[in-house]
Design a protein around this motif. Sequence first.
Motif, PDB file in Angstrom:
ATOM      1  N   ALA A 304       0.861  -1.185   0.000  1.00 47.04           N
ATOM      2  CA  ALA A 304       0.000   0.000   0.000  1.00 47.04           C
ATOM      3  C   ALA A 304       0.897   1.234   0.000  1.00 47.04           C
ATOM      4  O   ALA A 304       1.620   1.473   0.976  1.00 47.04           O
ATOM      5  N   PRO A 305       0.903   2.009  -1.076  1.00 45.37           N
ATOM      6  CA  PRO A 305       1.770   3.194  -1.120  1.00 45.37           C
ATOM      7  C   PRO A 305       1.342   4.263  -0.112  1.00 45.37           C
ATOM      8  O   PRO A 305       0.168   4.354   0.258  1.00 45.37           O
ATOM      9  N   LEU A 306       2.311   5.062   0.321  1.00 46.15           N
ATOM     10  CA  LEU A 306       2.021   6.178   1.223  1.00 46.15           C
ATOM     11  C   LEU A 306       1.164   7.216   0.508  1.00 46.15           C
ATOM     12  O   LEU A 306       1.291   7.422  -0.707  1.00 46.15           O
ATOM     13  N   ASP A 307       0.303   7.894   1.256  1.00 49.55           N
ATOM     14  CA  ASP A 307      -0.489   8.967   0.641  1.00 49.55           C
ATOM     15  C   ASP A 307       0.393  10.208   0.451  1.00 49.55           C
ATOM     16  O   ASP A 307       1.547  10.260   0.880  1.00 49.55           O
ATOM     17  N   LYS A 308      -0.147  11.215  -0.217  1.00 52.66           N
ATOM     18  CA  LYS A 308       0.634  12.410  -0.573  1.00 52.66           C
ATOM     19  C   LYS A 308       1.150  13.140   0.663  1.00 52.66           C
ATOM     20  O   LYS A 308       2.262  13.679   0.656  1.00 52.66           O
ATOM     21  N   THR A 309       0.348  13.160   1.728  1.00 50.08           N
ATOM     22  CA  THR A 309       0.757  13.867   2.945  1.00 50.08           C
ATOM     23  C   THR A 309       2.000  13.236   3.553  1.00 50.08           C
ATOM     24  O   THR A 309       2.952  13.938   3.925  1.00 50.08           O
ATOM     25  N   LEU A 310       2.032  11.918   3.649  1.00 45.90           N
ATOM     26  CA  LEU A 310       3.181  11.232   4.231  1.00 45.90           C
ATOM     27  C   LEU A 310       4.391  11.305   3.300  1.00 45.90           C
ATOM     28  O   LEU A 310       5.534  11.471   3.756  1.00 45.90           O
ATOM     29  N   GLN A 311       4.154  11.199   1.991  1.00 45.20           N
ATOM     30  CA  GLN A 311       5.244  11.304   1.024  1.00 45.20           C
ATOM     31  C   GLN A 311       5.899  12.675   1.100  1.00 45.20           C
ATOM     32  O   GLN A 311       7.128  12.793   1.082  1.00 45.20           O
ATOM     33  N   GLN A 312       5.062  13.714   1.193  1.00 42.97           N
ATOM     34  CA  GLN A 312       5.590  15.078   1.255  1.00 42.97           C
ATOM     35  C   GLN A 312       6.415  15.292   2.515  1.00 42.97           C
ATOM     36  O   GLN A 312       7.471  15.923   2.485  1.00 42.97           O
ATOM     37  N   CYS A 313       5.955  14.752   3.620  1.00 38.52           N
ATOM     38  CA  CYS A 313       6.686  14.866   4.881  1.00 38.52           C
ATOM     39  C   CYS A 313       8.084  14.279   4.741  1.00 38.52           C
ATOM     40  O   CYS A 313       9.085  14.911   5.128  1.00 38.52           O
ATOM     41  N   LEU A 314       8.190  13.092   4.188  1.00 32.64           N
ATOM     42  CA  LEU A 314       9.490  12.443   4.019  1.00 32.64           C
ATOM     43  C   LEU A 314      10.370  13.205   3.029  1.00 32.64           C
ATOM     44  O   LEU A 314      11.586  13.322   3.228  1.00 32.64           O
ATOM     45  N   THR A 315       9.756  13.738   1.974  1.00 38.74           N
ATOM     46  CA  THR A 315      10.526  14.503   0.987  1.00 38.74           C
ATOM     47  C   THR A 315      11.180  15.713   1.632  1.00 38.74           C
ATOM     48  O   THR A 315      12.371  15.992   1.416  1.00 38.74           O
TER      49      THR A 315
END
Length: 326
Positions: A304-315
């Motif tokens: 299950a891929p991370l949603d945009k909010t979690l992806q942005q946080c890591l970026t």
Amino acid sequence: MTSQEPQTQLKVQLITITIDNEGQRIDNFLITQLKGVPKSMIYRILRKGEVRVNKKRIKPEYKLNIDDEVRVPPIRVTEKAEQHLSPKLEKIAVLEKMIVYEDDVILAINKPSGIAVHGGSGLSFGVIEGLRALRPDARFLELVHRIDRETSGILLVAKKRSALVALHEQLRLKTMTKNYLALVKGDWPSSCKVVQAPLLKNMLKSGERIVRVNQEGKPSETRFKVEERFGFATLVKASPVTGRTHQIRVHTQYTGHPIAFDDRYGDKNFDDELANTKLNRLFLHAANVQFIHPKTEQIMQLQAPLDKTLQQCLTVLRQNNPKRYI
């Protein structure tokens, strides 16, 4: 004379039991067949003998056999009640897009954060009610397991009772593996690979459920592995061996490394340090699950891929910490 709301479900149903429901208790069978009908009403019609199996009265603990004919009486549910139980169309559409795998016996969905797995406690509906609305012809749809409302990620649903029983057995034997990603406070020590701390559920006067580490609680175990370090925060993989309520959230708090934006077990100062990432939800995600397919007996691995909010946080964290290390 008082006016009455229109009533629905006023036809007698005659249902022939197949292998999918063999061995299931009649009360549990009725609960799955009569969506939205209060359990008190189901036990009332059983007690009054309005439900018949092969034209005979039965008790709630009666276990169904193949070819049993179940008579289900007319159940009066007001339209107002049905509207309360009916998921909103826009939320149903979101769930359809989040299905990551489906065949004739199981379904897997990447559950969004903020949606409960089932209705109740003031919530008109959850994922399972939404999926039933998406699949109105499905005779059987039941949750294999649960994840917190605030948590996102893989959620398994059985489309046949035989699949549900098989997957529950894998959970009982701990042969199903579930891995979560969590962003926790501080620098998680590499030496901390397993947390074993008994958990006890407590109900506050407000009705809120809180779980604490307590020697009188149930044995609980979570395995951890560091994925990335960001100095003031660490991305860890958490693999629960047991399946207690809020287990990962409490175990990380217990070690002094609470999860980002956990409104029950978190640290407000840590959340404030993440302000530039625009994170606004619990950073806990059920990233993948491995199990044996109940029909093909093949090993299944679903992601299950991370949603945009979690992806942005890591970026943002990676950009601000170019020298991060494992």
